[in-house]
Design a protein around this motif. Structure first.
Motif, PDB file in Angstrom:
ATOM      1  N   UNK A  48      -6.352  17.280  -6.787  1.00 52.75           N
ATOM      2  CA  UNK A  48      -5.187  16.787  -6.044  1.00 52.75           C
ATOM      3  C   UNK A  48      -5.389  17.061  -4.555  1.00 52.75           C
ATOM      4  N   UNK A  89       7.622   2.054   4.117  1.00 56.61           N
ATOM      5  CA  UNK A  89       7.394   2.617   2.789  1.00 56.61           C
ATOM      6  C   UNK A  89       6.642   1.633   1.909  1.00 56.61           C
ATOM      7  N   UNK A  90       6.012   2.169   0.882  1.00 60.13           N
ATOM      8  CA  UNK A  90       5.206   1.352  -0.023  1.00 60.13           C
ATOM      9  C   UNK A  90       6.019   0.877  -1.212  1.00 60.13           C
ATOM     10  N   UNK A  91       5.744  -0.343  -1.660  1.00 60.13           N
ATOM     11  CA  UNK A  91       6.403  -0.888  -2.848  1.00 60.13           C
ATOM     12  C   UNK A  91       5.359  -1.587  -3.726  1.00 60.13           C
ATOM     13  N   UNK A 134      -7.455  10.630  -1.274  1.00 59.94           N
ATOM     14  CA  UNK A 134      -7.167  11.188  -2.604  1.00 59.94           C
ATOM     15  C   UNK A 134      -8.425  11.732  -3.271  1.00 59.94           C
ATOM     16  N   UNK A 136       0.846  -1.189   0.000  1.00 59.84           N
ATOM     17  CA  UNK A 136       0.000   0.000   0.000  1.00 59.84           C
ATOM     18  C   UNK A 136       0.881   1.239   0.000  1.00 59.84           C
ATOM     19  N   UNK A 137       0.583   2.177  -0.880  1.00 59.52           N
ATOM     20  CA  UNK A 137       1.412   3.391  -0.936  1.00 59.52           C
ATOM     21  C   UNK A 137       1.392   4.140   0.391  1.00 59.52           C
ATOM     22  N   UNK A 191       9.224  14.510  -3.039  1.00 63.09           N
ATOM     23  CA  UNK A 191       9.407  13.210  -3.681  1.00 63.09           C
ATOM     24  C   UNK A 191      10.788  12.642  -3.344  1.00 63.09           C
ATOM     25  N   UNK A 192      10.822  11.374  -3.038  1.00 63.91           N
ATOM     26  CA  UNK A 192      12.041  10.628  -2.691  1.00 63.91           C
ATOM     27  C   UNK A 192      12.605  11.008  -1.322  1.00 63.91           C
ATOM     28  N   UNK A 216       9.186   9.476   0.744  1.00 66.92           N
ATOM     29  CA  UNK A 216       9.575   8.059   0.758  1.00 66.92           C
ATOM     30  C   UNK A 216       9.175   7.445   2.095  1.00 66.92           C
ATOM     31  N   UNK A 247       2.396  10.858   2.001  1.00 69.68           N
ATOM     32  CA  UNK A 247       2.632  10.201   0.709  1.00 69.68           C
ATOM     33  C   UNK A 247       2.153  11.091  -0.432  1.00 69.68           C
ATOM     34  N   UNK A 248       1.097  11.856  -0.179  1.00 68.32           N
ATOM     35  CA  UNK A 248       0.512  12.678  -1.247  1.00 68.32           C
ATOM     36  C   UNK A 248       1.383  13.880  -1.601  1.00 68.32           C
ATOM     37  N   UNK A 255       2.340  18.541  -4.693  1.00 69.26           N
ATOM     38  CA  UNK A 255       2.297  17.090  -4.891  1.00 69.26           C
ATOM     39  C   UNK A 255       3.662  16.433  -5.058  1.00 69.26           C
ATOM     40  N   UNK A 256       4.711  17.215  -5.223  1.00 64.63           N
ATOM     41  CA  UNK A 256       5.963  16.606  -5.660  1.00 64.63           C
ATOM     42  C   UNK A 256       7.175  17.067  -4.872  1.00 64.63           C
TER      43      UNK A 256
END
Lengths: 167, 423
Positions: free
Chosen positions: B274, B135-137, B380, B121-122, B190-191, B222, B217-218, B186-187
């Motif tokens: 978003x 973390x999600x995979x 979401x 699950x994310x 990221x990571x 990570x 996560x949104x 949203x970004x």
């Protein structure tokens, strides 16, 4: 080794989420071709009839955001797409793509590329040739482990190799 | 150079003295959990590894939460396949109706300080509330983890978010999450790893903290970690001496440190498109709705049901609104039944569904028709998430409940007893 990927371009914008790539109602499907038949169904219904084997998606920022569903890169790959180029990717989508053998390339200048442009990706050289516009773009190669996984054909063949070495 | 909490956990799991951002390591997984949405592909991919055993069945969990109880014939088949696989390898299955994967992992005490947890699950990131790296995979990567117990990770940069102040009357943890999402977009993260701290956390239960970390996560994170304090230790019925508790070094390197004061925060609403589209409730108040939803890993804890019940007590849901509640675990339902919260919600006209991911992703529960509008505590609100053409506004349980009564997006502070804006 030289990996050359050629295809024509389909463009998408920023923040395309995995639910837009493959809606939640199809996530019970596991057959990759069945998934592919619904790719971008709600947001770009014309995509399925226009895509040809080897074509390339070019997108904006944060491609593949949202749910971890691997059905999204699978649907894209089995629709015939050979690579996704984006200004940036959402983390899980990026890993998923490489893990199933779909090439994902980060290219900050992705917006120079237009719909229907013809591209050649020279993977090991980190170059993309845009034949339509007569331009060339350089991209940073992903970490070696991702290249190894991609070159093995995905994380399953890669894991098979790892398990063999351990025996 | 000192290390952040995330760097310490990765170094420990990779058996290294130290790590630096950007470095790629192979790390040992402590807990792996797989839900019924991504599980079918994991099983299929694992079967491509001939004569392979599951590395450690005691560290693996299946949770049937996305299509639960089986919502379609195909989902029933997936559930059967998962049960058979789990039985063959001696893996625990958390059955239909138990709840959403990561809140269940929390309730069952598998999320513990210092662990490396991966889930399909994310929103697995929410378990970082317990001071672990979660973390999600994806499904295929999980098949690799099942075979080897290892995962490669790139050490992320860490950003620190300090949450100061106390929440004003009628404002919830979910509003804090929507504030952070609005700020970062949203970004932006990221990571990245996020460490959250600050005196606000002392006011929040473990579940309220999870409402914030899950939503991390949104904005792309990570992983997100919070400090292991007495609230966490009491929840786990443990003490510090029995856990691997990491704290950041004084000279740990952060990409940046940001301070937020929530003392003046207003109820927030994320407009359709978003989760990062946050505005104050006043900016969209009056928008007509067809559905109001409490649901998802981040928005259907006991406190969400309680806060909604306080608003609808003795009142009736608007006749043109469906008030759909999908609690996130079976313990939430049990507790709400014991305390009378469930009866209050039902008497007001709410519909209670079985604990699952349900309406959050339009999984056959509480879907929208084209043009319909929903206000929801779910995770979401992307285009079409609850059905093509449906519009989703995200908000706190209080805002959702107040809107369910009036039929339009409503500031909950006017529906709470006493001085709406005072203490």
């Amino acid at each position: 080794m030289t990996t050359e990927i050629k295809g024509k371009v389909f463009c998408f914008g920023d923040d395309i989420d995995t639910g837009q790539i493959i809606p939640g109602s199809y996530v019970v499907l596991t057959d990759p071709y069945e998934l592919a038949s619904h790719v971008f169904e709600d947001v770009a219904p014309e995509f399925r009839s226009q895509v040809e084997q080897g074509d390339i998606i070019v997108a904006g920022k944060n491609f593949g955001t949202g749910s971890s569903r691997e059905h999204a890169p699978k649907a894209i790959k089995y629709a015939g797409i050979s690579a996704v180029i984006a200004k940036s990717f959402s983390r899980i989508f990026y890993r998923n793509a490489i893990n199933i053998g779909l090439l994902a390339i980060v290219l900050p200048e992705a917006d120079k590329i237009s719909k229907a442009d013809r591209l050649t990706i020279l993977l090991e050289q980190g170059k993309i040739r845009n034949h339509t516009k007569g331009e060339e773009y350089n991209f940073a190669l992903p970490p070696q482990i991702m290249l190894d996984i991609f070159n093995a054909g995905g994380i399953i063949p890669y894991t098979l190799n790892v398990l063999k070495t351990r025996c | 150079m000192g290390l952040t909490v995330t760097e310490k956990i990765i170094a420990n799991k990779a058996n290294l003295a130290t790590v630096t951002p950007g470095q790629i390591v192979e790390a040992s997984v402590d807990v792996a959990f797989i839900h019924d949405n991504n599980g079918p592909i994991t099983l299929k991919q694992f079967s491509r590894l001939p004569r392979t055993q599951v590395w450690d069945p005691s560290k693996v969990h299946f949770i049937l939460d996305h299509h639960s109880p089986a919502t379609t014939h195909r989902a029933a088949q997936h559930h059967q396949n998962i049960r058979e696989f789990a039985f063959k390898y001696g893996i625990k299955v958390w059955e239909v109706g138990r709840g959403v994967s990561h809140p269940v992992m929390a309730e069952e005490g598998y999320a513990r300080p210092g662990r490396l947890m991966v889930g399909t699950d994310s929103h697995t990131v929410g378990l970082g509330t317990f001071g672990c790296l979660a973390t999600g995979i994806g499904s295929t990567e999980m098949a690799g983890v099942l075979a080897t117990g290892k995962i490669w990770l790139q050490v992320p940069e860490t950003i620190k978010i300090v949450l100061n102040g106390h929440l004003p009357f009628g404002v919830s943890a979910k509003d804090v999450a929507l504030l952070l999402l609005k700020h970062f977009g949203p970004f932006f993260l990221n990571y990245m790893a996020v460490e959250m701290e600050g005196d606000l956390l002392q006011d929040l239960s473990v579940e309220e903290r999870m409402a914030i970390t899950i939503m991390g996560l949104e904005m792309g994170v990570k992983n997100a970690v919070m400090p292991v304090d007495d609230t966490v230790l009491n929840y786990l019925r443990t003490d510090e001496t029995r856990e691997t508790v990491y704290t950041a070094d004084n000279d740990a390197r952060y990409a940046s440190i940001l301070n937020f004061d929530v003392g003046q925060l207003e109820p927030m609403v994320a407009t359709p498109g978003l989760p990062t589209n946050g505005v104050t409730v006043g900016e969209v108040e009056g928008t007509k709705i067809n559905q109001a939803t409490l649901g998802s890993c981040s928005g259907a804890f006991y406190h969400d049901l309680l806060q909604a019940a306080e608003i609808v007590k003795g009142k009736k849901v608007h006749p043109q609104v469906r008030f759909v509640i999908v609690p996130n675990t079976s313990r939430v339902v049990t507790r709400a039944a014991q305390t009378g919260v469930l009866a209050t919600l039902l008497e007001a006209g709410a519909i209670i569904s079985s604990p699952s991911c349900g309406t959050c992703a339009g999984y056959e529960v509480g879907c929208l028709a084209p043009g319909e509008v929903c206000i929801s505590t779910t995770t979401r609100n992307m285009e079409g998430r609850m059905g093509p053409g449906g519009k989703i506004y995200l908000a706190s349980a209080r805002t959702v409940a107040a809107s369910a009564l009036t039929g339009y997006i409503t500031d909950p502070r006017n529906h709470l007893g006493g001085d709406a804006h005072g203490s």
